[in-house]
Design an enzyme around this catalytic site. Sequence first.
Site, mmCIF file in Angstrom:
data_model
loop_
_atom_site.group_PDB
_atom_site.id
_atom_site.type_symbol
_atom_site.label_atom_id
_atom_site.label_comp_id
_atom_site.label_asym_id
_atom_site.label_seq_id
_atom_site.Cartn_x
_atom_site.Cartn_y
_atom_site.Cartn_z
ATOM 1 N N HIS A 1 -1.711 0.571 -0.890
ATOM 2 C CA HIS A 1 -2.613 1.650 -0.477
ATOM 3 C C HIS A 1 -1.911 3.002 -0.552
ATOM 4 O O HIS A 1 -2.474 4.000 -0.999
ATOM 5 C CB HIS A 1 -3.069 1.455 0.983
ATOM 6 N N GLY B 1 -7.333 0.767 -6.685
ATOM 7 C CA GLY B 1 -6.170 0.042 -7.197
ATOM 8 C C GLY B 1 -6.562 -0.942 -8.288
ATOM 9 O O GLY B 1 -7.547 -1.674 -8.155
HETATM 10 P P1 AMP Z 1 -8.471 -2.869 0.486
HETATM 11 O O1 AMP Z 1 -7.979 -2.276 1.756
HETATM 12 O O2 AMP Z 1 -7.933 -4.228 0.193
HETATM 13 O O3 AMP Z 1 -9.972 -2.773 0.352
HETATM 14 O O4 AMP Z 1 -7.894 -1.948 -0.671
HETATM 15 C C1 AMP Z 1 -8.150 -0.574 -0.702
HETATM 16 C C2 AMP Z 1 -7.712 -0.012 -2.015
HETATM 17 O O5 AMP Z 1 -6.326 -0.231 -2.203
HETATM 18 C C3 AMP Z 1 -8.440 -0.686 -3.202
HETATM 19 O O6 AMP Z 1 -8.742 0.289 -4.179
HETATM 20 C C4 AMP Z 1 -7.410 -1.657 -3.687
HETATM 21 O O7 AMP Z 1 -7.546 -1.988 -5.053
HETATM 22 C C5 AMP Z 1 -6.129 -0.882 -3.433
HETATM 23 N N1 AMP Z 1 -4.997 -1.797 -3.388
HETATM 24 C C6 AMP Z 1 -4.845 -2.878 -2.579
HETATM 25 N N2 AMP Z 1 -3.700 -3.518 -2.863
HETATM 26 C C7 AMP Z 1 -3.116 -2.848 -3.883
HETATM 27 C C8 AMP Z 1 -1.918 -3.017 -4.635
HETATM 28 N N3 AMP Z 1 -1.087 -4.026 -4.404
HETATM 29 N N4 AMP Z 1 -1.649 -2.123 -5.597
HETATM 30 C C9 AMP Z 1 -2.498 -1.086 -5.862
HETATM 31 N N5 AMP Z 1 -3.644 -0.875 -5.179
HETATM 32 C C10 AMP Z 1 -3.952 -1.737 -4.214
#
Ligand code: AMP
Length: 280
Positions: A37, A147
């Site tokens: 994040h 991401g």
């Molecule tokens: P989430 O909290 O899982 O909904 O993720 C929020 C944002 O962070 C989304 O756009 C995800 O794709 C991104 N994200 C989560 N994990 C990663 C990672 N390991 N690398 C890059 N972006 C990430």
Amino acid sequence: MEIIHDPSGMQRAALRLQAEGRRIAFVPTMGALHEGHMCLVDAAAATGAVVVVSVFVNPTQFGPAEDFSKYPRTLEADAALCRTRGVAIVFAPPSDGMYAPDFSTYVDEGLCSRGLCGDFRPGHFRGVATVVTMLFNIVRPHVAYFGAKDAQQCAVIRKMVSDLFIPVEIVVAPTVRESDGLALSSRNKYLSPELRGKATALYGALSAAKAAVDAGERDSARVRSVFLQTLAGEPLFRLQYFAIVEDWTMRPVDVVTPGRTLAVVAAYLGETRLIDNLGL
Ligand code: AMP
């Protein structure tokens, strides 16, 4: 740094910033923030824009048998992390602040959301597209960061923004990984130390598939065999799907076109569902 809970208050703050001519860069998250994040946050902050991070575990993107209630909620730590990384506003609405009891309007992208996670998590992308639209309307960003780890989500959001003429630029940042290759995820917290040790095999199998393409293989079926044979080395994985798809549409392809094709996977390790992908 400000923490705003009320959606109307957030919308007022955004309109005020816009009236002052400020650019708003937005990073939507479900919290339990990690370096995956924070790389999105850093990319947003590097532009000099006002950075808004939302922390909202969105109920409509979880199925009835999924982990909505046990999903990690760590708002204080999340806010502390955001404070150190130049975030101006953390927007953390309560569930009932976003969804009124008579809420009845949904956004349903119909191409990229089909297949893959769309098959195994019915309604998931409808929930994602709906909440991201709501968040865009509340936060009014000029640019929003997602991401690459969630490849199908990126494709759905890009298509939705294009189809609906939503005036926001979408930036997709590369997947951040642990040193052994495991993609960072809030759900990695569910893995026992033993399973955490095994989790690296998923990236290992994706890398083997990519190595086959780098060596000249273009036939999706043969690349798939390489992936499956490699992952079979770690029998605790239960594969949900593996596919070779076009990156913008998420449609399966028979022939790999390097630079425009992704290998995408979802698999259970114990009770934890992991997803990952690699550009071929
Ligand atoms: P989430 O909290 O899982 O909904 O993720 C929020 C944002 O962070 C989304 O756009 C995800 O794709 C991104 N994200 C989560 N994990 C990663 C990672 N390991 N690398 C890059 N972006 C990430």
